[in-house]
Design an enzyme around this catalytic site. Structure first.
Site, PDB file in Angstrom:
ATOM      1  N   LYS A 216       0.596  -1.196   0.033  1.00 19.77           N
ATOM      2  CA  LYS A 216       0.159  -0.148   0.062  1.00 19.77           C
ATOM      3  C   LYS A 216       0.768   1.083   0.093  1.00 19.77           C
ATOM      4  O   LYS A 216       0.520   2.325  -0.474  1.00 19.77           O
ATOM      5  CB  LYS A 216      -1.077  -0.144   1.218  1.00 19.77           C
ATOM      6  CG  LYS A 216      -0.398  -0.129   2.551  1.00 19.77           C
ATOM      7  CD  LYS A 216      -0.042   1.147   3.265  1.00 19.77           C
ATOM      8  CE  LYS A 216       0.894   0.963   4.397  1.00 19.77           C
ATOM      9  NZ  LYS A 216       1.127   2.307   5.231  1.00 19.77           N
ATOM     10  N   THR A 273      -3.672   5.474   3.614  1.00 23.58           N
ATOM     11  CA  THR A 273      -2.402   5.989   3.486  1.00 23.58           C
ATOM     12  C   THR A 273      -2.382   6.781   2.175  1.00 23.58           C
ATOM     13  O   THR A 273      -1.631   7.597   1.912  1.00 23.58           O
ATOM     14  CB  THR A 273      -1.493   4.538   3.311  1.00 23.58           C
ATOM     15  OG1 THR A 273      -1.553   3.920   4.495  1.00 23.58           O
ATOM     16  CG2 THR A 273       0.022   5.015   3.001  1.00 23.58           C
TER      17      THR A 273
END
Length: 356
Positions: A216, A273
């Site tokens: 990610k 994120t």
């Protein structure tokens, strides 16, 4: 003569039954947190707020001294006043002495060298907070800890999820997932982080949770770069969604479980994120999108953005397994090979038609 009165026979004295013994409260675990960056320091607070005695290891003595004397770590979290129950040391032996468990929060690319310079970690449960894939070996972080730290994989777990350290340091509610080889070990780790503002879920999919937490960061760089180029929410949502598909493909190829990637470690962490300005990888992508090169972008962020080093390792791993990861390859083209971010983004969104 008058006979003396007959002796009076009194029954033996009786005493009320003793109350049942109160249950002995469980002792506070003594936990060593190795790594006093923003995430390690924040998680030390989580453990302290959960009732643990915490010893925080800092590489630099001046940071350890400031934590001991002023209960602050101004280098990473200047506005955070740490609980007084957190102690600190700059010698690993001192940090580990008397510990019941170990938490590792050392950056991925420095982890092997740091652990190799120490004696083998004691035979205790070890929880990793580190996210990434080691460059050069393409090893997952738990594999690095097992090899370099002499840790039995059966007592090694990982934590991941939407865990932006600044929000957790401010005690904002959040959730994480703790994965371990056994449910009992996962439950133990979840018990360590039982602060009122953090809900820990458990899993036995260590591979899936680690891959989701590592990749990610790479996708967040691409999403940040698209935003820095001025693209809108349609573009960033497209990159996030297709990024999740890449993460899932790689994770399953390595033995992870599909459902992991729809949960906190996958979708949850990816959204936080990619979307938050608190994310170092997102901010690095923004800087790239504004035209800075990787060195200047990293300097602007000021702290380690794991996605830069992880991207090449992820791309190598995917190539070896025959997994298609175009967004990851695009990030590698920019951060490793100097490609222009605008050209890469355009190429990504101009790929030939194919089934989703």
């Amino acid at each position: 003569m008058i006979d003396p009165p007959a002796p009076t026979h009194r029954p033996a004295a009786t005493h009320p039954p003793a109350p049942p013994e109160a249950p002995v409260p469980p002792s506070r675990p003594r936990l060593a947190v190795l790594g006093a960056g923003s995430w390690g320091t924040t998680f030390a607070q989580v453990l302290a707020d959960s009732g643990a005695e915490v010893m925080l290891w800092a590489r630099r003595e001046e940071i350890a001294r400031e934590i001991r004397q002023e209960h602050r770590n101004s280098a990473y979290l200047p506005d955070l006043l740490l609980p007084e129950s957190i102690r600190a040391a700059s010698r690993p032996e001192e940090a580990l002495e008397g510990a019941d468990g170990v938490v590792i929060a050392i950056p991925a690319q420095a982890l092997r060298g740091t652990l190799a310079a120490w004696p083998a970690l004691p035979e205790l449960p070890v929880l990793s907070l580190t996210k990434g894939i080691e460059r050069g070996t393409d090893a997952r972080i738990s594999e690095v800890i097992a090899a370099a730290g002499g840790v039995d994989p059966a007592r090694l777990g990982v934590l991941s999820g939407p865990n932006l350290s600044a929000e957790i340091a401010a005690r904002r509610p959040c959730a994480s997932v703790v994965a371990a080889p056994s449910q009992d070990l996962a439950d133990l780790f979840a018990g360590w982080c039982d602060a009122p503002y953090l809900r820990a879920y458990t899993s036995t999919d260590v591979v899936g949770v680690e891959i989701a937490g590592a990749v990610k960061n790479v996708i967040a760089i691409a999403v940040g770069a698209a935003a820095g180029l001025g693209h809108g929410h349609n573009t960033t949502a497209s990159l996030m969604t297709r990024g999740l598909a890449e993460i899932t493909r790689l994770g399953i190829a390595l033995g992870g479980r599909r459902e992991t990637f729809a949960g906190l470690a996958g979708m949850g962490d990816l959204v936080a994120t990619c979307a938050s300005p608190l994310s170092r990888n997102h901010r690095l992508g923004l800087a790239l999108g504004r035209g800075l090169d990787v060195t200047a972008a990293a300097a602007e962020v000021g702290q380690t953005a794991e996605g830069v080093a992880t991207a090449r390792a992820v791309a190598d791993l995917a190539s070896r397994l025959g997994v298609d990861m175009p967004i990851t390859r695009a990030v590698v083209a920019v951060v490793d090979h100097g490609a222009r971010i605008d050209e890469v983004t355009t190429a990504l969104l101009s790929r030939s038609v194919r089934p989703e």
